[in-house]
Design a protein around this motif. Structure first.
Motif, mmCIF file in Angstrom:
data_model
loop_
_atom_site.group_PDB
_atom_site.id
_atom_site.type_symbol
_atom_site.label_atom_id
_atom_site.label_comp_id
_atom_site.label_asym_id
_atom_site.label_seq_id
_atom_site.Cartn_x
_atom_site.Cartn_y
_atom_site.Cartn_z
ATOM 1 N N LYS A 236 -0.754 -2.868 -0.716
ATOM 2 C CA LYS A 236 -2.167 -3.235 -0.838
ATOM 3 C C LYS A 236 -2.916 -2.143 -1.589
ATOM 4 O O LYS A 236 -2.699 -0.960 -1.368
ATOM 5 C CB LYS A 236 -2.775 -3.461 0.535
ATOM 6 N N GLN B 99 -8.775 -2.519 -2.483
ATOM 7 C CA GLN B 99 -9.527 -3.713 -2.104
ATOM 8 C C GLN B 99 -8.766 -4.581 -1.099
ATOM 9 O O GLN B 99 -9.217 -5.655 -0.733
ATOM 10 C CB GLN B 99 -9.862 -4.561 -3.338
ATOM 11 N N GLN C 250 -5.868 -6.006 -1.661
ATOM 12 C CA GLN C 250 -5.065 -7.008 -2.363
ATOM 13 C C GLN C 250 -3.632 -6.520 -2.503
ATOM 14 O O GLN C 250 -3.399 -5.335 -2.771
ATOM 15 C CB GLN C 250 -5.634 -7.268 -3.755
#
Length: 159
Positions: free
Chosen positions: A97, A100, A102
């Motif tokens: 990740k 953010q 993501q």
């Protein structure tokens, strides 16, 4: 510069789709005629909805970066008068990740093994310089934050 074209195709077949139980196998067609079986990664979408034998986008991304680096390395080595006999890279991409939250490919580790003709081989320092210059020249390594635009077309069957 010339455009680089890839056509990606997928067909639902008999899968319901709305129940989220549909296959992710699809095909990549390239402008030179090559066709590649592709799918989501079984690490992301479990079997049987993925095809473990197909290339997934994350693998293709890692392979493309490795290939770009190799092609620049070969060009630079040849221009410098070093005779390369073989090049093998077991490249590994790591997903994690980002800031953010993501899931992204955060790192690609290239591990090229190069074999040169003894009469035309670089020193260790020259080899490091060739790899540094290959990385700096690689179109893809320089494109990692590429802007991606989307121009969708809607077609409705049976309307």
């Amino acid at each position: 510069m010339a455009p680089h074209i890839a056509t990606v195709t997928w067909q639902r077949g008999n899968d319901d789709f709305l129940d989220k139980r549909y296959h992710r196998a699809h095909t990549w067609h390239f402008d030179g005629g090559a066709t590649v079986a592709a799918s989501s990664s079984p690490h992301v979408v479990p079997l049987p909805y993925s095809d473990a034998a197909a290339v997934d986008p994350e693998e293709a991304y890692v392979a493309a970066l490795s290939s770009c680096h190799m092609l620049w390395f070969m060009d630079l080595a040849s221009r410098a008068g070093f005779r390369l006999n073989s090049y093998t890279d077991a490249a590994v991409g790591t997903m994690a990740k980002n800031e953010q939250g993501q899931l992204v490919v955060t790192q690609v580790q290239l591990s090229p093994v190069t074999r040169f003709d003894a009469a035309h081989a670089p020193s260790a320092a020259q080899l490091d310089d060739l790899h540094h210059r290959a990385h700096a020249s690689c179109f893809l390594a320089n494109s990692v934050k590429t802007r991606i635009d989307c121009a969708p077309v809607l077609e409705v069957e049976g309307a």
